[in-house]
Scaffold this active site. Structure first.
Site, PDB file in Angstrom:
ATOM      1  N   GLN A  23      -7.878  -0.118  48.147  1.00 36.83           N
ATOM      2  CA  GLN A  23      -6.481   0.350  48.100  1.00 36.83           C
ATOM      3  C   GLN A  23      -5.857   0.402  49.495  1.00 36.83           C
ATOM      4  OE1 GLN A  23      -6.424   4.038  45.796  1.00 36.83           O
ATOM      5  NE2 GLN A  23      -8.172   3.297  44.607  1.00 36.83           N
ATOM      6  N   HIS A  24      -6.134  -0.642  50.268  1.00 35.20           N
ATOM      7  CA  HIS A  24      -5.602  -0.734  51.628  1.00 35.20           C
ATOM      8  C   HIS A  24      -4.846  -2.051  51.835  1.00 35.20           C
ATOM      9  CE1 HIS A  24      -9.092   2.103  53.033  1.00 35.20           C
ATOM     10  NE2 HIS A  24      -8.103   2.770  52.446  1.00 35.20           N
ATOM     11  N   PRO A  25      -3.836  -2.350  51.020  1.00 33.14           N
ATOM     12  CA  PRO A  25      -3.107  -3.612  51.197  1.00 33.14           C
ATOM     13  C   PRO A  25      -2.242  -3.584  52.446  1.00 33.14           C
ATOM     14  CG  PRO A  25      -1.999  -2.244  49.569  1.00 33.14           C
ATOM     15  CD  PRO A  25      -3.276  -1.526  49.931  1.00 33.14           C
TER      16      PRO A  25
END
Length: 575
Positions: free
Chosen positions: A509-511
């Site tokens: 969840q680190h775009p």
């Protein structure tokens, strides 16, 4: 809904009212503890609070959001947008409008799905979470990729691990010719943003808005403690502060932005009740943004999905790597061919959405001994963060393993389950973010392509082997009954591990990097070193989308630092 809204309950019972008041009191007590710590720290260091004095102002006296032109129009109220709104409104002569698609809660009235540090991704509640899925590659199902939809954004739904990027990360940025982004130049903004209660004074702030607490071995769960001790037994260094660049390669408890079990998001930390009462700050919540309207190459306004328009002399996009990208594309800023296929008039041909980066993640799940039942909090609390044999040096911390308690215990025959999360921090595989349609209510099309790069897969295979080695090392070994997933059918050969990883890889969840920062001569760059969009006037982007490379650690504290730094620059230009 107003920017003082809370969850609506029809005909609330006395019990409902008590629950709301208990929630409010709990958050308020935690915020008081946070504020008291900041005041005490400021006194200890001889520093005065930088918060401006603000007189109470009736909300009725605020400018109407629609029909007026604000000095700063900030689109997106998440990790960056909340910081920008707070800092830019410190100048009482400048008007600020913050627009957010989700709700805006009073800082002391966030619902449990958002304030509880033991709930991740708001339990997928569509009121507070966008519900995005990425297209599968070799996975059997689409990849769930949660994003926050509320004032505070994804800082209200994340794991709250508060680790900074490394000096190595900033060397990669300055190597691209970008000035002002060395570790020495960003350190003052890391210190400005935080109240950090331990560590060295020269690298930590003591009275900033954002609280960061270093966990200890006594506070984390038995599983987390055992994994850390197993790491030490394998020779990894003991780490007491992962944010100290001189000693962060190894294992230990995490620094977390949690106070008394409350995940302190930027909507709480930066948009306090005092800040929200500023007469020059307006928050427009529950307002979905469609696109920007341009006159020539200058942005004029933002069009909302309901047809209303909001106006700003300067417009700042802070809607996150997915939201910002989709807004730009619908506005005509993006790859020429893609826009033409959507019949979107071209404003600027730019590589928006073409270079998505994200940390690959893989769950290795275990059944734990039944006597550990009830000992699963905090759900996240420790890690081993280190370098693989493929790293360019020991400074390139490219892999991590993090134990967590997020699984449904029903998957375990003992009624107790935990995961070792495999995290690929150095990433070469790139993905894309595209439009499905011109409708702003449609989710964008996300394609990660995780582990498609051979080097990424090699590093992740090594990370997999490290996790299994930890699971076979005391004291962690004695807490495990069996490996549930991927299980013993997956052996230790490169081919077997690679196949399992490809089928099960997900997102940490680190775009980021969908509108990269870079020089005007860089064919992959969308903005300059201060977030200004190349070739367009009056438009900045300030969020994770402009990272030119993915940091080797969690993004949230680094996004907050970026917003602090660029806000300072904007105010300097206006002085």
């Amino acid at each position: 809904m107003s920017d003082n809204q809370e969850l609506h309950v029809d005909n609330p019972s006395a019990a409902d009212i008590n629950v709301r008041e208990d929630r409010r009191d709990f958050i308020k007590r935690s915020m008081v503890v946070m504020a008291a710590g900041a005041v005490a720290a400021a006194g200890a260091t001889g520093q005065a609070s930088a918060s401006p004095a603000v007189a109470p102002v009736s909300r009725l006296k605020r400018k109407e959001a629609i029909g007026n032109t604000f000095d700063y129009l900030i689109l997106g109220g998440g990790s960056a947008g909340a910081v920008l709104a707070a800092r830019l409104s410190e100048d009482g002569k400048k008007s600020v409008l913050l627009v957010e698609a989700g709700p805006s809660f009073d800082p002391e009235q966030y619902p449990e799905e958002l304030y509880s540090s033991n709930i991740i991704a708001a339990n997928a509640d569509p009121r507070y979470e966008w519900g995005y899925y990425a297209l599968p590659d070799k996975q059997e199902q689409p990849v769930y990729t949660p994003r926050g939809k509320v004032i505070g954004g994804s800082s209200a739904i994340n794991g709250a691990v508060a680790c900074r990027a490394l000096p190595y990360d900033f060397e990669r940025i300055t190597a691209k010719g970008l000035k002002g982004w060395s570790y020495e130049e960003v350190l003052p903004y890391f210190r400005k943003m935080e109240t950090y209660h331990t560590g060295r004074d020269e690298i930590h702030g003591r009275n900033g808005p954002f609280p960061i607490h270093q966990l200890t071995m006594d506070y984390i769960t038995p599983v987390q403690k055992a994994m850390v001790e197993s790491s030490w037994k394998l020779g990894y260094a003991k780490v007491s502060d992962f944010n100290d660049p001189t000693a962060n390669n190894g294992a230990g408890p995490n620094p977390m932005n949690i106070v008394n079990g409350v995940r302190v998001n930027t909507g709480m930390a930066y948009l306090s009740r005092e800040v929200r009462e500023r007469s020059n700050l307006t928050i427009l919540s529950d307002a979905l943004i469609d696109k920007l309207r341009f006159q020539g190459n200058r942005v004029q306004a933002a069009l909302l999905a309901d047809g209303r328009e909001v106006f700003g002399k300067q417009v700042i996009l802070s809607a996150g790597s997915y939201g910002t990208t989709a807004i730009l594309l619908r506005s005509g800023v993006g790859p020429k061919a893609d826009l033409a296929a959507m019949n979107i008039p071209l404003v600027k041909d730019a590589p928006v959405g073409t270079q998505l980066l994200d940390h690959a993640f893989y769950w290795m799940n275990f059944a734990a001994r039944p006597e550990l039942k009830g000992k699963e909090h905090p759900v996240v609390g420790a890690q081993v963060w280190t370098h693989s044999s493929f790293a360019s040096s020991a400074r390139e911390l490219d892999i991590a393993v993090s134990p967590s308690h997020l699984l449904d215990p029903a998957i375990s025959k003992t009624g107790v389950a935990f995961s070792l999360g495999l995290e690929l921090m150095k990433v070469k595989s790139t993905g894309t973010v595209k439009l499905k349609s011109r409708d702003p209510k449609e989710a964008p099309v996300i394609q990660f392509n995780h582990l498609s790069d051979k080097d990424d897969m090699r590093r992740m295979v090594e990370c997999f082997r490290l996790a299994r080695k930890l699971a076979r090392t005391e004291p962690l070994k004695s807490l495990i009954v069996e490996e549930i997933y991927p299980g013993p059918s997956v052996g230790d050969s490169d081919a077997q591990i690679s196949e399992a990883l490809a089928k099960g890889v997900g997102t940490l969840q680190h775009p980021c990097a969908t509108a990269r920062m870079g020089l005007a001569s860089d064919p992959l760059a969308v903005v300059d070193g201060e977030g200004r969009v190349h070739g367009l006037q009056g438009l900045r982007i300030v969020d994770a989308s402009i990272f030119p490379e993915i940091p080797l650690i969690n993004l949230n504290p680094n996004v907050i630092m970026m917003a602090e730094k660029i806000a300072d620059r904007i105010r300097g230009e206006e002085a």
